[in-house]
Design a protein around this motif. Structure first.
Motif, PDB file in Angstrom:
ATOM      1  N   ALA A 147      -8.579  -6.445  -3.503  1.00 31.64           N
ATOM      2  CA  ALA A 147      -8.515  -5.639  -4.731  1.00 31.64           C
ATOM      3  C   ALA A 147      -7.133  -4.998  -4.878  1.00 31.64           C
ATOM      4  O   ALA A 147      -6.518  -4.584  -3.897  1.00 31.64           O
ATOM      5  CB  ALA A 147      -9.590  -4.559  -4.702  1.00 31.64           C
ATOM      6  N   ASP A 148      -6.647  -4.925  -6.121  1.00 33.00           N
ATOM      7  CA  ASP A 148      -5.309  -4.381  -6.385  1.00 33.00           C
ATOM      8  C   ASP A 148      -5.218  -2.896  -6.017  1.00 33.00           C
ATOM      9  O   ASP A 148      -4.188  -2.419  -5.560  1.00 33.00           O
ATOM     10  CB  ASP A 148      -4.937  -4.551  -7.870  1.00 33.00           C
ATOM     11  N   ASP A 149      -6.325  -2.176  -6.264  1.00 38.96           N
ATOM     12  CA  ASP A 149      -6.298  -0.725  -6.025  1.00 38.96           C
ATOM     13  C   ASP A 149      -6.840  -0.347  -4.638  1.00 38.96           C
ATOM     14  O   ASP A 149      -7.220   0.781  -4.404  1.00 38.96           O
ATOM     15  CB  ASP A 149      -7.113  -0.013  -7.112  1.00 38.96           C
ATOM     16  N   LEU A 153      -7.609   3.343  -2.958  1.00 39.01           N
ATOM     17  CA  LEU A 153      -8.978   3.670  -2.535  1.00 39.01           C
ATOM     18  C   LEU A 153      -8.983   4.160  -1.085  1.00 39.01           C
ATOM     19  O   LEU A 153      -9.659   5.141  -0.742  1.00 39.01           O
ATOM     20  CB  LEU A 153      -9.863   2.428  -2.673  1.00 39.01           C
ATOM     21  N   LEU A 154      -8.192   3.499  -0.235  1.00 42.42           N
ATOM     22  CA  LEU A 154      -8.101   3.910   1.169  1.00 42.42           C
ATOM     23  C   LEU A 154      -7.487   5.304   1.288  1.00 42.42           C
ATOM     24  O   LEU A 154      -7.907   6.113   2.113  1.00 42.42           O
ATOM     25  CB  LEU A 154      -7.257   2.904   1.965  1.00 42.42           C
TER      26      LEU A 154
END
Length: 408
Positions: A147-149, A153-154
């Protein structure tokens, strides 16, 4: 039929049944009350002084507090195991699991008083567990591997783990550092490949992430001042060999009857040492690291040949250097070929606060990194390390699993 007699050691507690169950629950409640106030963003830190050593620890990390509490009651000790298990498996939420366990026991206590059998209570708890698991799975959000985001998110996961910690005001700074550190590791995400070094002084924002290996300058003998402190495209010899003259009077006995014979013994020792040093020099290595001491003769020998050396390097730092720079830790100097030497683009010795650090950057296997933390006092730095440990564990867990549940 002869009556059977069972002998117990003096002071043995033989209580059982309902009174013992209530006693166990009360003991657990007392432990829960000790850590209750540490939960959440407004949680308070605890100052715990160890009885034996008198060492003071300031922390709001549940697992740390539980380990430091001197708990005698056997039932209450199970709460310590719960906190340790959570710390090892997930990293964060150590206070939460203790409080949840205590709250379940509090709700169960009236039923025990009324005489409900423990098996029925356990069955009900298991039923509630399955309902909770179903609900959590329905709330979980799937994360695509590419995923790009994902990085953002992490960072959010790391920030959430730091919300209740001492460093919550710097969570943006540290969440970026933690995510960068974990993403440098290989697919197994080994925790021991992230080194954390603490240096007193400076602000928290002076902390840095080194993409490679960094460790404090080891004990040095005379001659180290003449050694170069920076190399480019350096070759590293990793050794587990003692490079110094030994006083063998404790280990061996040699009987000689004249001075010439004694001189031969002394000369032989020097010859052995110089042969070792010559072979290291001939290998082409310009940085020599050893787990064992490197004495003053060897230090000056290397300095004369523009080589850097460090003895008594901690084993974990030596292993991380091997992992990052390649090569192998050798116990002999006879096979020092190019294949067993480590390689890195830049080696430098720099001053950080009141300490000097040896730093290796541009390593071919860049699957290890080092965090150098700055702060005002030892207790503060130790708590910062514990907070970062929790955040690192959460980020690892998020990468390993493909779903998360949002929370407050």
């Amino acid at each position: 039929m002869q009556p059977q007699i069972v002998l117990f050691k003096e002071g043995t507690d033989t209580s059982q049944g309902k009174p013992q169950l209530i006693s166990n629950i009360n003991a657990c409640q007392a432990v829960v009350d000790a850590v209750r106030t540490t939960l959440g963003p407004r949680g308070m830190d605890k100052l715990i002084v160890s009885g034996n050593s008198g060492k003071a620890t300031i922390s709001n990390d549940g697992a740390t507090i539980m380990k430091l509490l001197d708990i005698v009651h056997p039932a209450a000790k199970t709460l310590v195991d719960i906190a340790k298990s959570q710390d090892a498996e997930v990293g964060d939420g150590t206070t939460s699991v203790v409080l949840l366990a205590g709250e379940f026991l509090k709700q169960v206590k009236p039923y025990v008083d009324e005489g409900v059998h423990p098996r029925i209570i356990i069955k009900a708890v298991r039923k509630s567990l399955s309902l909770c698991t179903e609900k959590i799975r329905s709330l979980a959000v799937k994360i695509e591997k590419n995923a790009d985001d994902k990085r953002e998110l992490l960072k959010k996961c790391a920030s959430t783990a730091m919300n209740s910690k001492l460093i919550h005001q710097q969570k943006e700074f540290f969440s970026t550092m933690v995510v960068e550190a974990v993403l440098m590791l290989d697919e197994l995400l080994p925790l021991n490949m992230i080194g954390i070094k603490k240096v007193n002084g400076g602000a928290l924002e002076d902390s840095m992430l080194v993409p490679g290996v960094a460790f404090k300058k080891t004990f040095s003998y005379a001659g180290f001042e003449m050694q170069p402190k920076t190399y480019k495209e350096c070759k590293i010899a990793l050794l587990n060999i003692e490079l110094e003259l030994k006083a063998e009077r404790d280990n061996a006995e040699v009987r000689v009857d004249n001075v010439k014979e004694y001189q031969k013994v002394v000369d032989a020792e020097w010859t052995i040492l110089y042969e070792k040093l010559e072979k290291i020099h001939e290998s082409g290595a310009n940085v020599v690291l050893s787990k064992l001491p490197i004495g003053d003769v060897a230090t000056q020998y290397f300095a004369d040949r523009d080589m850097f050396c460090a003895g008594r390097v901690p084993e974990e730092d030596l292993k991380r250097t091997m992992k990052a720079c390649g090569g192998a830790v050798m116990t002999t100097v006879n096979d020092l070929k190019n294949e067993v030497l480590g390689h890195c683009e830049i080696f430098e010795e720099v001053q950080i606060g009141g300490e000097r650090f040896n730093i290796f950057k541009g390593c071919p296997n860049a699957t290890t990194c080092t965090m150098i933390l700055r702060g005002g006092s030892d207790q503060f730095l130790e708590e910062t390390e514990r907070s970062l440990h929790d955040a690192i564990m959460i980020v690892r867990r998020t990468i390993q699993n493909d779903s998360i549940v949002a929370g407050k």
